[in-house]
Design an enzyme around this catalytic site. Sequence first.
Site, short mmCIF file in Angstrom:
data_model
loop_
_atom_site.label_atom_id
_atom_site.label_comp_id
_atom_site.label_asym_id
_atom_site.label_seq_id
_atom_site.Cartn_x
_atom_site.Cartn_y
_atom_site.Cartn_z
N HIS A 45 -8.27 9.84 25.79
CA HIS A 45 -9.91 10.32 26.29
C HIS A 45 -10.17 9.20 27.29
CE1 HIS A 45 -14.26 10.14 26.70
NE2 HIS A 45 -14.21 11.59 25.22
N CYS A 95 0.99 -1.15 0.27
CA CYS A 95 0.02 -0.03 -0.27
C CYS A 95 0.78 1.32 0.32
CB CYS A 95 -0.97 -0.05 1.01
SG CYS A 95 -0.11 -0.27 3.25
#
Length: 614
Positions: A536, A26
Site C-alpha cells: 500500500h 514462543c
Amino acid sequence: MKYEKLAKDIIANVGGKDNVNSLTHCVTRLRFKLKDESKANTEVLKNMDGIVTVIKSGGQYQVVIGNHVPDVYADVVAIGGFAEAASDSEEKMSPFNKFIDIISGVFQPVLGVLCATGMIKGLNAILLATGLLADTDSTYVILNAIGDCLFNFFPIFLGFTAAKKFKLNQFTGMAIGAAMVYPSITALAGTTVTFFGIPVMMPSSSYQSTVIPIILAVFIASIVEKFLKKIIPDVVKTFLVPFFTLLIVVPLTFMAIGPVSTYASNLLGTVTTGIYNFSPVVAGVFIGAFWQVFVMFGLHWGLVPIAMNNIAVLGYDPVVAASMAVCFAQTGVVLAILMKTKNKKLKSLCIPAAISEFFGVTEPAIYGITLPRKKPFILSCIGGAVTGGILGIFGSKIYMIGGMGVFAIPTFMGAEGFDSSVLGMCIASIAGLAVGFILMMFSKLSEEDMQEENTTKNKEVLVNKEILVSPLKGDVVALSEVKDAAFSSGALGKGVAITPVEGKVFAPADGTLTTLFPTSHALGITTDKGAEILIHVGMDTVQLEGKYFTPKVKQGEKIKKGQLLLEFDINAISKAGFSTVTPVIVTNSDNYLDVVETDNKKASYNENLLTVVV
C-alpha cells in the site's frame, strides 16, 4: 537429545552460555536476552540448517526455529544449564506419562554421578569378595564413602533436581531432603514421636535411599512457596518465604508421607507373606514382577523386616530371596538396547548402567534408560517375574543379608553349601538376563533412539519457509509506527513499512498480481507458495485517484521476483500533502506459524524483508 548439535551451535553463536541473561520461547522463536549482542554471530545463525532467521527486537535476540521450537528449547536449556521459563503451551499428557516425565526429569541431571557411584560400589564389592581389601581397611572405607555417598543422601540430590522441575527454590528443595536424612531423624526410624503434641509415626526405615517421598514433598513445597510469594511483602520475601515453606512442608512430610509409606510397606509385607504361604511360585512371580516398582516407592522396606525376622527365627528367608535376580532381567534389557541403538549418548549411558546392574545397583538403568521409555521398563518387569518364579520353583532362600547382583549368590549358600537354593539363583540370573535381552531385541526402539547423534542436517530440523524480498528501497519502519490504526494494530496482517527514497515497486516473489486497485496506489499479490501480499503506497493516497501512479503490469498477470510493478512520483505525492510510508504486509498471516520481519534499518531491492514460516 534430538537437537543436541543444533542446540550447541546456537549457544556457541549467541556468544556462549555466559552471554545469556535469560531464555524463553514462543510458538516459533527462541527469545534470548543477551548481555552483549555484539558477541553473537548473527550471519552464522541465519545460514544454519534448522534456523529460519534471526531478528533483534524489543531488547530480545530472537532465533526463529519453527513449530518444533519446544524440542530445540528443551535441548538448549539442558545443554546450557539455563533456568526454564514457561512456554506458550504445554503438551497434554496422561497422568501416567506425566509421572514418567517427572521421574525422568528429576533423575536426568544426576544420571552420570548415579552411574559412577554404582560402578564404584561394584568395584569395592569385587575388592572385598576377592580378599584384596577387608571391610576394616581405610581404602575400603574411602571407596565405600564415594560409592555410597549419593545413595545415603539421595533425598538431598533429588531435592535439588525436583525443585528445578517443579520451579521451587532449589536450596529449599535441598533443605527438605537434608532434613529427611538428618542423623537424629534417621535414628527415629520405626518410632512414634510428637510435633507440638501431634503424634508423628516415623517410617520403619530411613528415607536415605528413597525416591518418591522427596519428590512428593518438593511438589507440595512448590505449591506452598507459590502461595506464600503472593501474600508475603517483597521486602521480606527472601527469608520469610523459605522460612514458612520449610516450617510447613518438613513437618507435613514426616506426619503424612512417613505414616503412609509405613502403612503401605507393612501392608505389602503382610500381602506378600500371605501369597508365599499360599504358593511360593506365585509369590516369586509377584515379587519379581513388581520389585522395581516397590523400590521406586520405597515399599520394599516392608519386606526387609520380614526377611530379617525370618533369618533370625528360621535361619533363612524365602521372601526377599525372590527379588535377588531381578537386576539381571534389567541388565538383559539394557544390553539389548546397547546393541540396537545408534544413539551415541544412549550407548554411553547403557555401558555403565549395565555394569552397575551386574552388581545389583539398578537405579541408573531404571531412571536413566528403561523407565523414561516405558516399554523397556515393562519388559524388565516381565523378566523379573520369570526370575522370581524360578526362585519360587527351586524354593531358594537367603541365609544372610548380603550383597546384590552377582554378589548375592553367596547369600543363598547355607550349611550344605551349593544346594538347590544356589542352583535356583544361578538359573534365575541366567534366565532373567536371557529373557530381558530377547524381549528387548524383538521390541522396537523409538525413532530418536535409532538415530545417530549430531545429525542436524535432516528433515526433522529443516523448516518450510518463504522469503519475501523488499519491493522498495528506503528506511524500514515498524508497522506499529504507521499512523493508520488498520495497519499499526496488525488487523490487516503482519509485516513492516518502508519510507521509500525511490518511486519504484518491484515484485517481492514469484506469483500473480491478483489485485491492482483502480487508483493504482495499492497492489495485491499471491505468491506461488500461497502468501498473500499487500503493498500500500502511502497513507490516504486513494484520494489522489491514480494521479502520480504508473502501473507496469495488469491485474491477473503472472509476475517474477524483482519485476517492476509500479512507478510513482514521491515528490509530487509529498507536495500534495500525503505520506509516502508504504506498508508491506502478509494479509493471510493467520495461516502461518509466523511472519518474521527483517532487523535491518534500511531496505534495498531484492534484499530479504519478510520470512513467512509455514
